[in-house]
Scaffold this motif. Structure first.
Motif, PDB file in Angstrom:
ATOM      1  N   ALA A   1       0.952  -1.165   0.076  1.00 37.30           N
ATOM      2  CA  ALA A   1      -0.008  -0.134   0.025  1.00 37.30           C
ATOM      3  C   ALA A   1       0.763   1.334   0.049  1.00 37.30           C
ATOM      4  CB  ALA A   1      -0.794   0.218   1.098  1.00 37.30           C
ATOM      5  N   ILE A   2       2.075   1.118   0.307  1.00 39.19           N
ATOM      6  CA  ILE A   2       3.031   2.261   0.592  1.00 39.19           C
ATOM      7  C   ILE A   2       4.032   2.140  -0.507  1.00 39.19           C
ATOM      8  CG2 ILE A   2       2.234   3.109   2.682  1.00 39.19           C
ATOM      9  CD1 ILE A   2       4.809   1.890   3.901  1.00 39.19           C
ATOM     10  N   GLU A   3       4.064   1.429  -1.587  1.00 39.67           N
ATOM     11  CA  GLU A   3       5.104   1.312  -2.517  1.00 39.67           C
ATOM     12  C   GLU A   3       5.806   2.554  -3.156  1.00 39.67           C
ATOM     13  OE1 GLU A   3       3.356  -1.393  -5.565  1.00 39.67           O
ATOM     14  OE2 GLU A   3       3.367   0.349  -6.720  1.00 39.67           O
ATOM     15  N   SER A   4       4.839   3.641  -3.212  1.00 32.93           N
ATOM     16  CA  SER A   4       5.331   4.569  -3.867  1.00 32.93           C
ATOM     17  C   SER A   4       5.840   5.795  -2.741  1.00 32.93           C
ATOM     18  CB  SER A   4       4.188   5.428  -4.606  1.00 32.93           C
ATOM     19  OG  SER A   4       3.046   5.661  -3.905  1.00 32.93           O
ATOM     20  N   ARG A   5       5.642   5.598  -1.498  1.00 34.48           N
ATOM     21  CA  ARG A   5       6.312   6.424  -0.387  1.00 34.48           C
ATOM     22  C   ARG A   5       7.702   6.471  -0.530  1.00 34.48           C
ATOM     23  NH1 ARG A   5       3.880   5.582   5.250  1.00 34.48           N
ATOM     24  NH2 ARG A   5       2.155   5.947   4.468  1.00 34.48           N
ATOM     25  N   HIS A   6       8.172   7.750  -0.027  1.00 35.82           N
ATOM     26  CA  HIS A   6       9.777   7.840  -0.246  1.00 35.82           C
ATOM     27  C   HIS A   6      10.301   7.258   0.894  1.00 35.82           C
ATOM     28  CE1 HIS A   6      13.008  10.287  -1.462  1.00 35.82           C
ATOM     29  NE2 HIS A   6      13.200  10.870  -0.531  1.00 35.82           N
ATOM     30  N   ALA A   7      11.343   6.575   0.695  1.00 37.33           N
ATOM     31  CA  ALA A   7      11.695   5.725   1.788  1.00 37.33           C
ATOM     32  C   ALA A   7      12.418   6.516   3.075  1.00 37.33           C
ATOM     33  CB  ALA A   7      13.054   4.926   1.295  1.00 37.33           C
ATOM     34  N   PRO A   8      12.794   7.516   2.864  1.00 38.87           N
ATOM     35  CA  PRO A   8      13.323   8.273   4.097  1.00 38.87           C
ATOM     36  C   PRO A   8      12.092   8.769   4.971  1.00 38.87           C
ATOM     37  CG  PRO A   8      14.331   9.231   2.257  1.00 38.87           C
ATOM     38  CD  PRO A   8      13.568   8.195   1.694  1.00 38.87           C
ATOM     39  N   LEU A   9      10.875   8.313   4.493  1.00 38.81           N
ATOM     40  CA  LEU A   9       9.533   8.825   5.435  1.00 38.81           C
ATOM     41  C   LEU A   9       9.000   7.740   6.301  1.00 38.81           C
ATOM     42  CD1 LEU A   9       7.758  11.099   2.885  1.00 38.81           C
ATOM     43  CD2 LEU A   9       9.263  11.882   4.571  1.00 38.81           C
ATOM     44  N   LEU A  10       9.722   6.651   5.971  1.00 38.48           N
ATOM     45  CA  LEU A  10       9.324   5.313   6.654  1.00 38.48           C
ATOM     46  C   LEU A  10       9.682   5.132   7.906  1.00 38.48           C
ATOM     47  CD1 LEU A  10       9.985   2.544   4.017  1.00 38.48           C
ATOM     48  CD2 LEU A  10       7.937   3.746   4.117  1.00 38.48           C
ATOM     49  N   SER A  11       8.866   4.433   8.965  1.00 38.50           N
ATOM     50  CA  SER A  11       9.238   4.138  10.262  1.00 38.50           C
ATOM     51  C   SER A  11      10.136   3.322  10.457  1.00 38.50           C
ATOM     52  CB  SER A  11       7.941   3.754  11.082  1.00 38.50           C
ATOM     53  OG  SER A  11       7.508   2.650  10.752  1.00 38.50           O
ATOM     54  N   GLY A  12      10.785   2.944  11.666  1.00 40.02           N
ATOM     55  CA  GLY A  12      11.906   2.151  11.900  1.00 40.02           C
ATOM     56  C   GLY A  12      11.305   0.780  11.371  1.00 40.02           C
ATOM     57  N   GLY A  13      10.085   0.411  11.987  1.00 42.57           N
ATOM     58  CA  GLY A  13       9.562  -0.988  11.593  1.00 42.57           C
ATOM     59  C   GLY A  13       9.390  -1.115   9.995  1.00 42.57           C
ATOM     60  N   GLU A  14       9.003  -0.141   9.453  1.00 46.58           N
ATOM     61  CA  GLU A  14       8.602  -0.188   7.974  1.00 46.58           C
ATOM     62  C   GLU A  14       9.968  -0.313   7.300  1.00 46.58           C
ATOM     63  OE1 GLU A  14       4.617   2.396   7.677  1.00 46.58           O
ATOM     64  OE2 GLU A  14       6.615   3.463   7.715  1.00 46.58           O
ATOM     65  N   LEU A  15      10.996   0.586   7.747  1.00 44.89           N
ATOM     66  CA  LEU A  15      12.332   0.279   7.219  1.00 44.89           C
ATOM     67  C   LEU A  15      12.883  -1.171   7.130  1.00 44.89           C
ATOM     68  CD1 LEU A  15      14.394   3.608   7.816  1.00 44.89           C
ATOM     69  CD2 LEU A  15      13.730   2.565   5.543  1.00 44.89           C
ATOM     70  N   GLN A  16      12.723  -1.616   8.369  1.00 43.45           N
ATOM     71  CA  GLN A  16      13.058  -3.112   8.507  1.00 43.45           C
ATOM     72  C   GLN A  16      12.240  -4.064   7.631  1.00 43.45           C
ATOM     73  OE1 GLN A  16      16.027  -4.282   9.034  1.00 43.45           O
ATOM     74  NE2 GLN A  16      16.220  -3.923  11.043  1.00 43.45           N
ATOM     75  N   ARG A  17      11.102  -4.099   7.497  1.00 42.86           N
ATOM     76  CA  ARG A  17      10.335  -4.323   6.500  1.00 42.86           C
ATOM     77  C   ARG A  17      10.724  -4.348   4.963  1.00 42.86           C
ATOM     78  NH1 ARG A  17       5.293  -2.699   8.795  1.00 42.86           N
ATOM     79  NH2 ARG A  17       4.210  -3.058   6.827  1.00 42.86           N
ATOM     80  N   LEU A  18      11.155  -3.252   4.662  1.00 39.39           N
ATOM     81  CA  LEU A  18      11.789  -2.899   3.435  1.00 39.39           C
ATOM     82  C   LEU A  18      12.979  -3.700   3.092  1.00 39.39           C
ATOM     83  CD1 LEU A  18      11.826  -1.237   0.803  1.00 39.39           C
ATOM     84  CD2 LEU A  18      12.935   0.509   1.950  1.00 39.39           C
ATOM     85  N   ALA A  19      13.945  -3.701   4.320  1.00 40.50           N
ATOM     86  CA  ALA A  19      15.124  -4.377   4.036  1.00 40.50           C
ATOM     87  C   ALA A  19      14.825  -6.015   3.832  1.00 40.50           C
ATOM     88  CB  ALA A  19      15.876  -4.463   5.165  1.00 40.50           C
ATOM     89  N   LEU A  20      13.653  -6.547   4.516  1.00 40.64           N
ATOM     90  CA  LEU A  20      13.414  -8.037   4.255  1.00 40.64           C
ATOM     91  C   LEU A  20      12.581  -8.002   2.900  1.00 40.64           C
ATOM     92  CD1 LEU A  20      12.126  -8.636   7.875  1.00 40.64           C
ATOM     93  CD2 LEU A  20      13.769 -10.097   6.576  1.00 40.64           C
ATOM     94  N   ALA A  21      11.738  -7.123   2.462  1.00 38.28           N
ATOM     95  CA  ALA A  21      11.255  -7.174   1.022  1.00 38.28           C
ATOM     96  C   ALA A  21      12.485  -7.240   0.055  1.00 38.28           C
ATOM     97  CB  ALA A  21      10.493  -6.008   0.727  1.00 38.28           C
TER      98      ALA A  21
END
Lengths: 234, 231
Positions: free
Chosen positions: B118-138
């Motif tokens: 749902a947030i694939e177009s969001r700018h990565a620097p705006l992600l929370s810590g948990g979202e960033l770690q999920r991005l790393a896992l993605a």
């Protein structure tokens, strides 16, 4: 103070009734400095990236030379380029002396170290937080440089603007290499120097104001573009 | 079974700045295993992990590991590019030679799997810590690595985000990926590990199945650690 105020008023009138030669001088200034900035970017950005990322023993000497070259005196650069381009010089056959091409060459030599040194610092900073990740991905040097140049593109745009600002404001080198020939190699800074020496302060001031305005407009446009792009990506 | 060995350290020592970080380590990890490395601060957990990824070079000994293109490393503080969430995933796929349209398809599937669709177009620097770690896992998920290395992946996260990251790590491991995780979180180690490596002062003090290790730690260092005395 009244001399300055009078000159300022006269400068305003000159700008409002600008003739074609003023436009030609301005356009030549922009063309020469923009071309020099473009060539310096093509040379300086990869060089800065190489210095930032290399583990070569040449890194430190190159860095010292780059940093020292940021303060190259324009008249010295102008003199060296003059000797290179003069009839007996190694580049004499090109016929670039007293032409815009020679002025581009002089300005390129002046600003390439500035762009390379500032780009090196910018890319170094960007690489700091990404180095381990890039290493873990096994990125090649080319992939690394391309990614970092893209990541740091906004900061590097400021670096290029700094280079352009230095080029368009420079007078010593283009005066020597270009010769300040009316209708051929006369640019804004050389005209300002000439008119000041002739005592025509209003024209010199008008050109000075135009030069400052141009630099402000270009920097303002770049800042607006950066803000707009940042807004676009949320 | 020697053919199934994915990771191997042979008499590996690492010395840095005159200090011994790892000393004479011998280790084999089979493909598909889920191994958690425990130990106090400075025990050598991160150094051990980075050996397999080439981020640390052994002073002595041999390291066998899959090439970087078959690995994914999850950092404690995930690095990211100042681009969209989607472009961050597409980046790692591009670096591995995946071309369009497969690149975008794989990236989107990984983002959906990691609840970031749902947030694939969001700018990565705006992600929370948990979202960033999920991005790393993605990013790891999209590349389907043979080996997933995770260095204290939840140390900065709230409990709910921690459980979500653990669920994703388990999902990646369930696809056949070998897992090697460092953590200080004993409860997390119990949830993730089939096998525990316990390190103290740069040496593997215990290397046992997780259930056995937690039921009856053999060394005083491990017992102290589990009782919280080494934390």
């Amino acid at each position: 103070m009244s001399v300055f105020a009078d000159a300022l008023v006269a400068a305003g009138q000159l700008l409002l009734t600008a003739d074609a030669s003023l436009g030609d001088i301005t356009l030549l200034s922009l063309r020469v400095s923009a071309t020099a900035t473009l060539i310096a970017a093509l040379l300086g950005l990869p060089l800065g990236a190489w210095v930032a990322l290399t583990g070569s023993r040449l890194r430190l000497p190159t860095l010292v030379v780059l940093n020292a070259s940021m303060g190259l005196p324009p008249v010295v650069v102008g003199l060296v380029v003059y000797l290179l381009l003069s009839r007996s010089g190694v580049m004499g056959p090109l016929g670039w002396l007293f032409t815009p091409a020679g002025m581009v060459m002089a300005q390129t030599i002046l600003i390439t170290p500035i762009i390379a040194a500032l780009a090196r610092q910018t890319i170094d900073d960007a690489h700091l937080s990404l180095r381990d990740w890039f290493n873990s991905l096994g990125l090649s040097a080319t992939q690394r440089v391309a990614t970092l140049l893209f990541e740091a593109r906004f900061s590097l745009a400021v670096v290029l603007l700094a280079g352009f600002g230095r080029a368009i404001a420079e007078v010593g080198a283009v005066m020597i290499v270009g010769g300040n020939i009316s209708g051929s190699t006369r640019v804004m800074t050389t005209t300002i120097a000439l008119e000041t020496s002739k005592g025509d302060l209003p024209l010199a001031l008008a050109l000075g104001a135009l030069l400052v305005a141009l630099v402000l407009i270009i920097n303002g446009a770049a800042q607006w573009l950066k803000s707009w792009l940042e807004q676009q990506r949320g | 079974m020697a053919d199934d060995v994915l990771l191997r350290l042979g008499q590996v020592s690492v010395v840095a700045g005159g200090k011994s970080l790892l000393s004479n380590i011998n280790l084999e990890i089979q493909g598909g295993e889920s191994v958690v490395v425990l130990g106090a601060n400075g025990a050598g957990k991160t150094t051990l992990l980075k050996l397999f990824n080439g981020l640390v070079t052994p002073t002595r000994g041999t390291v066998q590991a899959p090439p970087a293109s078959d690995q994914a490393l999850i950092f404690q503080r995930p690095p990211y590019l100042a681009r969209s969430v989607m472009d961050n995933v597409r980046f790692v796929l591009a670096m591995r030679g995946v071309v369009e349209p497969a690149r975008t398809e794989q990236a989107r599937a990984a983002l959906v799997a990691c609840d970031l669709g749902a947030i694939e177009s969001r700018h990565a620097p705006l992600l929370s810590g948990g979202e960033l770690q999920r991005l790393a896992l993605a990013r790891a998920w999209a590349c389907r690595p043979k080996l997933l290395l995770a260095d204290e992946p939840t140390s900065n996260l709230a409990p709910s985000a921690t459980r979500e990251v653990e669920r994703l790590i388990q999902s990646v491991q369930a696809q056949g990926t070998t897992l090697l995780v460092t953590t200080h979180n004993v409860a997390q180690a119990k949830r993730l590990a089939h096998r525990i490596l316990f390190l103290a002062d740069g040496q593997i003090v215990e290397d046992r199945p997780a259930a056995d290790f937690f039921a009856s730690p053999q060394s005083a260092a491990a017992r102290n650690y589990l009782e919280g005395e080494s934390l």
